[in-house]
Design an enzyme around this catalytic site. Structure first.
Site, short mmCIF file in Angstrom:
data_model
loop_
_atom_site.label_atom_id
_atom_site.label_comp_id
_atom_site.label_asym_id
_atom_site.label_seq_id
_atom_site.Cartn_x
_atom_site.Cartn_y
_atom_site.Cartn_z
NE ARG A 51 -3.65 0.21 2.48
CZ ARG A 51 -4.17 0.54 3.66
NH1 ARG A 51 -4.10 -0.31 4.68
NH2 ARG A 51 -4.75 1.70 3.85
CD GLN A 82 -13.35 7.87 8.40
OE1 GLN A 82 -13.75 6.75 8.69
NE2 GLN A 82 -14.05 8.68 7.63
CB VAL A 84 -3.33 5.60 6.62
CG1 VAL A 84 -4.12 5.39 7.90
CG2 VAL A 84 -3.69 4.53 5.58
CG HIS A 111 -8.48 5.55 11.00
ND1 HIS A 111 -9.48 5.22 10.12
CD2 HIS A 111 -9.10 5.68 12.21
CE1 HIS A 111 -10.65 5.17 10.75
NE2 HIS A 111 -10.44 5.46 12.02
CB CYS A 143 13.25 0.12 17.14
SG CYS A 143 13.44 1.61 18.10
CB THR A 184 -16.28 8.73 5.09
OG1 THR A 184 -16.33 7.63 6.03
CG2 THR A 184 -17.20 9.84 5.58
CB SER A 185 -18.73 3.82 3.92
OG SER A 185 -17.74 3.44 4.87
P1 OAD Z 1 -14.89 3.26 2.64
O1 OAD Z 1 -14.17 2.46 1.61
O2 OAD Z 1 -15.65 2.53 3.68
O3 OAD Z 1 -15.91 4.25 1.93
C1 OAD Z 1 -15.51 5.04 0.85
C2 OAD Z 1 -16.67 5.95 0.51
O4 OAD Z 1 -16.24 6.82 -0.52
C3 OAD Z 1 -17.92 5.25 0.01
O5 OAD Z 1 -19.06 5.74 0.70
C4 OAD Z 1 -17.98 5.61 -1.49
O6 OAD Z 1 -19.33 5.74 -1.97
C5 OAD Z 1 -17.27 6.93 -1.49
N1 OAD Z 1 -16.59 7.24 -2.76
C6 OAD Z 1 -16.06 6.41 -3.67
N2 OAD Z 1 -15.48 7.09 -4.67
C7 OAD Z 1 -15.64 8.40 -4.38
C8 OAD Z 1 -15.25 9.62 -5.02
N3 OAD Z 1 -14.57 9.62 -6.17
N4 OAD Z 1 -15.59 10.79 -4.42
C9 OAD Z 1 -16.28 10.81 -3.26
N5 OAD Z 1 -16.66 9.68 -2.60
C10 OAD Z 1 -16.36 8.51 -3.16
O7 OAD Z 1 -13.80 4.25 3.27
P2 OAD Z 1 -13.84 5.00 4.67
O8 OAD Z 1 -15.20 5.48 4.99
O9 OAD Z 1 -12.72 5.96 4.66
O10 OAD Z 1 -9.95 2.11 8.70
O11 OAD Z 1 -13.49 3.82 5.64
C11 OAD Z 1 -13.33 4.06 7.00
C12 OAD Z 1 -12.25 3.20 7.57
O12 OAD Z 1 -12.54 1.83 7.29
C13 OAD Z 1 -10.87 3.41 6.98
O13 OAD Z 1 -10.20 4.51 7.54
C14 OAD Z 1 -10.20 2.12 7.29
C15 OAD Z 1 -11.30 1.17 6.92
O14 OAD Z 1 -11.27 -0.07 7.52
C16 OAD Z 1 -8.80 1.61 9.18
O15 OAD Z 1 -7.97 1.11 8.46
C17 OAD Z 1 -8.68 1.76 10.65
#
Ligand code: OAD
Length: 235
Positions: A51, A82, A84, A111, A143, A184-185
């Site tokens: 990644r 959220q 990284v 995160h 380390c 974000t979802s």
């Molecule tokens: P998700 O993958 O859960 O959600 C991504 C969101 O972005 C979805 O709702 C899509 O509809 C939307 N999306 C996709 N393409 C897009 C675009 N071009 N413009 C705008 N929106 C778009 O990602 P996160 O919500 O960030 O945690 O996930 C939250 C956390 O779950 C992450 O930080 C990670 C993951 O497990 C850890 O690793 C701790």
């Protein structure tokens, strides 16, 4: 402003959920938990190394840039992410033409970061951009201070978020007038709760996401477009 993986999607960084999301092909419990790291640090590092390598080839997109311009111009807009991938910081440094950003100009990275390591023994955190050699356990990063194994400085499932960052984020949620939520979802808490807390405290929540999310019900406006289509205009 609260952002998630969707803000970086158009930079080529895969999201987690959805049809092309990482959690479709990979199992989080094998790659993103402390137990997985204890069991198979080489496999976990291989994934994070992959990644890191992937994100290193990505550039901030127009949404990151528009957000960075806003943060640097207004002095009042904060970014809580959220993600990284470091792309908000990269965009802010490019706009400022300097890596010397003030803490308020930097995103709150709830995160953690793909580009930081943390020592599993002494806890020392360090910036780390080099490719990871995960060909064997012996080649994994160690380390410099105590020789113990380093881990990615990211939050894994089952781990708590940094309490200082959480306190700062919820304090902001209670103070702001407008909360822009991009890509974000809104299913991972406590990150998603920050936007709900902002709505509870009376902020106007504006969601930018091609799809509906649990946040859509409390958002005053949901803009169903992608980050690069919508963010600059709404800002
Ligand atoms: P998700 O993958 O859960 O959600 C991504 C969101 O972005 C979805 O709702 C899509 O509809 C939307 N999306 C996709 N393409 C897009 C675009 N071009 N413009 C705008 N929106 C778009 O990602 P996160 O919500 O960030 O945690 O996930 C939250 C956390 O779950 C992450 O930080 C990670 C993951 O497990 C850890 O690793 C701790």
């Amino acid at each position: 402003m609260l952002t998630g993986a969707g803000v970086s999607a158009e930079s080529g960084v895969p999201t987690f959920r959805g049809e092309t999301g990482l959690w479709r092909d990979y199992r989080p419990e094998e790659l993103a938990t402390p137990q997985a790291f204890d069991r198979e640090p080489r496999l976990v590092w291989e994934w994070y190394g992959w990644r890191r390598d992937l994100v290193s080839k990505c550039e901030p997109n127009d949404a990151h840039v528009a957000i960075a311009e806003r943060v640097l111009e207004s002095g009042e807009t904060r970014v809580i992410t959220q993600n990284v991938d470091g792309l908000h910081t990269q965009a802010a440094e490019a706009v400022a033409e300097s890596s010397d950003l003030s803490p308020l100009q930097r995103p709150i990275e709830l995160h953690g970061s793909l580009f930081r390591t943390r020592c599993t023994a002494c806890g020392k955190r360090e910036a780390s951009h080099a490719p990871i050699d995960a060909s064997s356990e012996e080649t994994l990063p160690r380390c410099a201070a105590c020789s113990a194994l380093l881990r990615p400085d990211v939050v894994w499932f089952g781990e708590s978020l940094d309490p200082g960052l959480l306190t700062e984020s919820f304090k902001l949620a209670g103070e702001i007038d407008v909360c822009l939520v991009v890509g974000t979802s809104a299913v991972v808490h406590p990150a998603a709760s920050i936007a709900f807390a902002a709505a509870d405290a009376g902020a106007v929540v504006i969601e930018i996401n091609p799809e509906a999310t649990p946040l859509s019900s409390v958002a005053r406006v949901s803009l169903r477009g992608t980050a690069t289509e919508v963010v600059r205009g709404i800002l």
